[in-house]
Design an enzyme around this catalytic site. Sequence first.
Site, PDB file in Angstrom:
ATOM      1  N   ASN A 161      12.095 -17.799  39.958  1.00  0.00           N
ATOM      2  CA  ASN A 161      11.524 -16.446  40.087  1.00  0.00           C
ATOM      3  C   ASN A 161      10.227 -16.235  39.302  1.00  0.00           C
ATOM      4  OD1 ASN A 161      12.962 -16.421  37.675  1.00  0.00           O
ATOM      5  ND2 ASN A 161      13.675 -14.326  37.932  1.00  0.00           N
ATOM      6  N   LYS A 184      12.999 -29.592  34.019  1.00  0.00           N
ATOM      7  CA  LYS A 184      13.347 -29.645  35.440  1.00  0.00           C
ATOM      8  C   LYS A 184      13.101 -28.271  36.064  1.00  0.00           C
ATOM      9  CE  LYS A 184      16.588 -28.674  37.932  1.00  0.00           C
ATOM     10  NZ  LYS A 184      15.785 -28.127  39.037  1.00  0.00           N
ATOM     11  N   PRO A 185      12.003 -28.155  36.845  1.00  0.00           N
ATOM     12  CA  PRO A 185      11.745 -26.872  37.514  1.00  0.00           C
ATOM     13  C   PRO A 185      12.665 -26.706  38.720  1.00  0.00           C
ATOM     14  CG  PRO A 185       9.854 -28.393  37.730  1.00  0.00           C
ATOM     15  CD  PRO A 185      11.000 -29.183  37.176  1.00  0.00           C
ATOM     16  N   ALA A 186      12.749 -25.480  39.240  1.00  0.00           N
ATOM     17  CA  ALA A 186      13.535 -25.236  40.450  1.00  0.00           C
ATOM     18  C   ALA A 186      12.867 -25.933  41.640  1.00  0.00           C
ATOM     19  CB  ALA A 186      13.633 -23.738  40.703  1.00  0.00           C
ATOM     20  N   LYS A 187      13.677 -26.470  42.535  1.00  0.00           N
ATOM     21  CA  LYS A 187      13.098 -27.226  43.660  1.00  0.00           C
ATOM     22  C   LYS A 187      12.302 -26.340  44.628  1.00  0.00           C
ATOM     23  CE  LYS A 187      17.429 -27.342  46.331  1.00  0.00           C
ATOM     24  NZ  LYS A 187      18.357 -26.917  45.265  1.00  0.00           N
ATOM     25  N   GLY A 238      18.672 -19.181  34.272  1.00  0.00           N
ATOM     26  CA  GLY A 238      19.167 -19.191  35.643  1.00  0.00           C
ATOM     27  C   GLY A 238      20.406 -18.339  35.758  1.00  0.00           C
ATOM     28  N   GLU A 260      19.685 -18.175  29.064  1.00  0.00           N
ATOM     29  CA  GLU A 260      19.069 -16.939  29.570  1.00  0.00           C
ATOM     30  C   GLU A 260      19.596 -16.741  30.982  1.00  0.00           C
ATOM     31  OE1 GLU A 260      17.151 -14.934  27.916  1.00  0.00           O
ATOM     32  OE2 GLU A 260      16.506 -16.128  26.211  1.00  0.00           O
ATOM     33  N   LEU A 261      20.610 -15.879  31.125  1.00  0.00           N
ATOM     34  CA  LEU A 261      21.352 -15.852  32.394  1.00  0.00           C
ATOM     35  C   LEU A 261      21.111 -14.561  33.178  1.00  0.00           C
ATOM     36  CD1 LEU A 261      24.612 -17.481  30.967  1.00  0.00           C
ATOM     37  CD2 LEU A 261      22.570 -18.594  31.880  1.00  0.00           C
ATOM     38  N   ARG A 288       8.884  -5.004  40.083  1.00  0.00           N
ATOM     39  CA  ARG A 288       8.192  -6.170  39.514  1.00  0.00           C
ATOM     40  C   ARG A 288       8.820  -7.423  40.123  1.00  0.00           C
ATOM     41  NH1 ARG A 288       9.377  -8.288  34.011  1.00  0.00           N
ATOM     42  NH2 ARG A 288       7.782  -9.836  33.563  1.00  0.00           N
ATOM     43  N   CYS A 294      15.446 -11.100  36.396  1.00  0.00           N
ATOM     44  CA  CYS A 294      16.707 -10.891  35.664  1.00  0.00           C
ATOM     45  C   CYS A 294      16.712  -9.536  34.969  1.00  0.00           C
ATOM     46  CB  CYS A 294      16.905 -12.000  34.641  1.00  0.00           C
ATOM     47  SG  CYS A 294      15.514 -12.133  33.525  1.00  0.00           S
ATOM     48  N   GLU A 391      24.223  -8.694  40.951  1.00  0.00           N
ATOM     49  CA  GLU A 391      22.763  -8.732  40.816  1.00  0.00           C
ATOM     50  C   GLU A 391      22.152  -8.804  42.221  1.00  0.00           C
ATOM     51  OE1 GLU A 391      21.515 -12.306  38.819  1.00  0.00           O
ATOM     52  OE2 GLU A 391      19.931 -11.246  37.739  1.00  0.00           O
ATOM     53  N   SER A 451       9.423  -7.149  28.788  1.00  0.00           N
ATOM     54  CA  SER A 451       8.979  -8.523  28.540  1.00  0.00           C
ATOM     55  C   SER A 451       7.703  -8.527  27.694  1.00  0.00           C
ATOM     56  CB  SER A 451       8.688  -9.224  29.869  1.00  0.00           C
ATOM     57  OG  SER A 451       9.826  -9.148  30.688  1.00  0.00           O
TER      58      SER A 451
HETATM   59  P1  NAP Z   1      20.182 -21.025  39.441  1.00  0.00           P
HETATM   60  O1  NAP Z   1      20.655 -21.320  40.800  1.00  0.00           O
HETATM   61  O2  NAP Z   1      21.175 -20.949  38.355  1.00  0.00           O
HETATM   62  O3  NAP Z   1      19.092 -22.141  39.118  1.00  0.00           O
HETATM   63  C1  NAP Z   1      18.356 -22.176  37.932  1.00  0.00           C
HETATM   64  C2  NAP Z   1      17.946 -23.598  37.631  1.00  0.00           C
HETATM   65  O4  NAP Z   1      19.118 -24.390  37.428  1.00  0.00           O
HETATM   66  C3  NAP Z   1      17.179 -24.269  38.764  1.00  0.00           C
HETATM   67  O5  NAP Z   1      16.260 -25.185  38.218  1.00  0.00           O
HETATM   68  C4  NAP Z   1      18.279 -25.014  39.497  1.00  0.00           C
HETATM   69  O6  NAP Z   1      17.803 -26.111  40.234  1.00  0.00           O
HETATM   70  C5  NAP Z   1      19.125 -25.479  38.325  1.00  0.00           C
HETATM   71  N1  NAP Z   1      20.515 -25.771  38.670  1.00  0.00           N
HETATM   72  C6  NAP Z   1      21.267 -25.268  39.692  1.00  0.00           C
HETATM   73  N2  NAP Z   1      22.516 -25.797  39.654  1.00  0.00           N
HETATM   74  C7  NAP Z   1      22.539 -26.647  38.593  1.00  0.00           C
HETATM   75  C8  NAP Z   1      23.533 -27.506  38.033  1.00  0.00           C
HETATM   76  N3  NAP Z   1      24.763 -27.602  38.550  1.00  0.00           N
HETATM   77  N4  NAP Z   1      23.216 -28.249  36.953  1.00  0.00           N
HETATM   78  C9  NAP Z   1      21.977 -28.171  36.404  1.00  0.00           C
HETATM   79  N5  NAP Z   1      20.989 -27.384  36.884  1.00  0.00           N
HETATM   80  C10 NAP Z   1      21.275 -26.625  37.956  1.00  0.00           C
HETATM   81  O7  NAP Z   1      19.369 -19.672  39.371  1.00  0.00           O
HETATM   82  P2  NAP Z   1      18.172 -19.207  40.316  1.00  0.00           P
HETATM   83  O8  NAP Z   1      18.747 -18.709  41.571  1.00  0.00           O
HETATM   84  O9  NAP Z   1      17.115 -20.263  40.371  1.00  0.00           O
HETATM   85  O10 NAP Z   1      17.549 -18.031  39.439  1.00  0.00           O
HETATM   86  C11 NAP Z   1      18.016 -16.738  39.526  1.00  0.00           C
HETATM   87  C12 NAP Z   1      18.935 -16.427  38.359  1.00  0.00           C
HETATM   88  O11 NAP Z   1      18.247 -16.647  37.139  1.00  0.00           O
HETATM   89  C13 NAP Z   1      19.319 -14.964  38.346  1.00  0.00           C
HETATM   90  O12 NAP Z   1      20.684 -14.830  38.051  1.00  0.00           O
HETATM   91  C14 NAP Z   1      18.477 -14.390  37.215  1.00  0.00           C
HETATM   92  O13 NAP Z   1      19.004 -13.242  36.612  1.00  0.00           O
HETATM   93  C15 NAP Z   1      18.415 -15.540  36.269  1.00  0.00           C
HETATM   94  N6  NAP Z   1      17.265 -15.401  35.361  1.00  0.00           N
HETATM   95  C16 NAP Z   1      17.518 -15.089  34.062  1.00  0.00           C
HETATM   96  C17 NAP Z   1      16.455 -14.904  33.184  1.00  0.00           C
HETATM   97  C18 NAP Z   1      16.703 -14.552  31.747  1.00  0.00           C
HETATM   98  O14 NAP Z   1      15.782 -14.700  30.949  1.00  0.00           O
HETATM   99  N7  NAP Z   1      17.881 -14.082  31.366  1.00  0.00           N
HETATM  100  C19 NAP Z   1      15.147 -15.053  33.634  1.00  0.00           C
HETATM  101  C20 NAP Z   1      14.930 -15.369  34.975  1.00  0.00           C
HETATM  102  C21 NAP Z   1      16.016 -15.549  35.832  1.00  0.00           C
HETATM  103  P3  NAP Z   1      17.426 -25.965  41.801  1.00  0.00           P
HETATM  104  O15 NAP Z   1      16.900 -24.593  41.980  1.00  0.00           O
HETATM  105  O16 NAP Z   1      16.410 -27.001  42.009  1.00  0.00           O
HETATM  106  O17 NAP Z   1      18.688 -26.182  42.560  1.00  0.00           O
END
Ligand code: NAP
Length: 488
Positions: A161, A184-187, A238, A260-261, A288, A294, A391, A451
């Site tokens: 995001n 490792k960035p998101a794919k 994530g 940071e979830l 935003r 998040c 969410e 932020s």
């Molecule tokens: P996500 O699916 O949890 O993915 C986040 C990252 O983790 C990506 O790089 C993803 O890789 C990787 N990942 C997924 N499964 C994994 C596993 N089993 N083992 C290791 N890594 C793994 O989350 P998202 O959909 O990208 O992001 C949205 C979430 O992030 C929302 O819940 C949001 O609230 C949260 N977020 C929190 C904050 C904060 O500061 N609290 C800030 C921003 C976002 P791939 O994408 O390459 O699969």
Amino acid sequence: MTRDDWNKALQAAPTGLYIDGEWREASGGGTIAVHDPGTGEPLREVADATPADALAALDAAEAAGPGWAATPPRERGEVLRRAYQAIHDHIDELALLCTLEMGKSLAESKTEVAYAAEFYRWFAEEAVRIEGTFARSPSNNDRLLTMRQPVGPCLLITPWNFPLAMGSRKIGPAVAAGCTMVLKPAKLTPLSMLRLTEIMADAGLPKGVLNVVTSRSASAVTKPLMDDPRLRKVSFTGSTPVGRTLMEQGSRNLLRLSMELGGNAPFLVFDDADLDAAVAGAVVAKMRNNGESCVAANRFHVQEGVAEEFTRRLAEKLSALKVGHGAEEGTQVGPLVDADQRDKVVELVTDATDKGAKVVTGGDAPDGPGFFYRPTVLSGLSEDARILREEVFGPVAPITTFGTEAEALELANGTEFGLVAYVYTRELNRSLRVSEALDTGMVGLNTGLVSNPAAPFGGIKASGFGREGGRDGIAEYLNTKYVAVSTG
Ligand code: NAP
């Protein structure tokens, strides 16, 4: 922006793995396609790392560790300061990459790039302020010395995001603290981070300090690292379910963790609020990043006396926003990141309307191509609407009402999440009382934006633990060592 500009930015982005100061193809030769969420079209292919590539990245991080930890803090800070400047020199190109791979408008992307750079400026300044303590023991027989040392090789995992800022918020303090890392960035959104990696190398970051691996399967490359005793820390941003999995995996080697979830931010408006400010703040807190944040306001709880007026005015503002491809002139709301994300928003709105919610504005997904959803306001929600608990991660504002302050707090705290809450009131005592009573890591008091690189960002409960930014941010990358000094 012309298609030529798009192509230039895309062609300038590296697409390999960055390991030990070199760009390489994946050892298995695989690649992953990155798509434009505004059109659904492929943009570029990036390397699909194998577990062996990830371990090679950890080899490099481990080898670079002692040298980087011993590098004068001022020099570490200077690398970040030069990178900060270089990011600004490339702001248009980085913003365009963010927009093309993630969808948000160019204006939003530029704000993200500047925000990402600020973490480097902040932590460049923190690098030279890593302090210890020296004290007498209570008995006066000993002296108590503490020093703070880098935790060692780190794994940094970032979401799609904020593809740049969620990375720089981790790289900045790790570099400042003297840690080496594998990121490792998101794919879905690797391109801007790969370009930033190149910028960091040009700014003088020594080889092996930052290694970046992209992969089709996140766990295939992160799990072998977490099982390797050389890794000492994981910083993850994530979703909560993935955070839980990583905590379990991290327990094996007792890794330091920062989590940071997910969030489910309540936005409270009291009768005494400045309504102009509350509506303006609501637009920021909701819209935003297309609502894909998040800290996005997930649900609005408005006191009965102003609820109708607030709803009407928020709907007016959201319906006036221009939806379009993020790179098009004048776009204010871009597409959601992919079909899954758009479908989840559709599902939550359908669930709410099936249970009696009224659509005040929006409420639909325009036809493709691209994964658009119109800014939406819902009112009259039933208590069991899923959107109040889950969410939504999209441009949808569900509004419910409350009567008393106690009811507002019960609604606000009635969630497993605890990242941020927003409060609009002009009454001083209430501001402080409510801020104290909210079960969250952060509160936006009469503001829709919390932020700030100089502030400790983070949550409690299912939103995780650890802080990014502020004085606390660097502590996540430092161990405290205590030396007992005999004076006998
Ligand atoms: P996500 O699916 O949890 O993915 C986040 C990252 O983790 C990506 O790089 C993803 O890789 C990787 N990942 C997924 N499964 C994994 C596993 N089993 N083992 C290791 N890594 C793994 O989350 P998202 O959909 O990208 O992001 C949205 C979430 O992030 C929302 O819940 C949001 O609230 C949260 N977020 C929190 C904050 C904060 O500061 N609290 C800030 C921003 C976002 P791939 O994408 O390459 O699969």
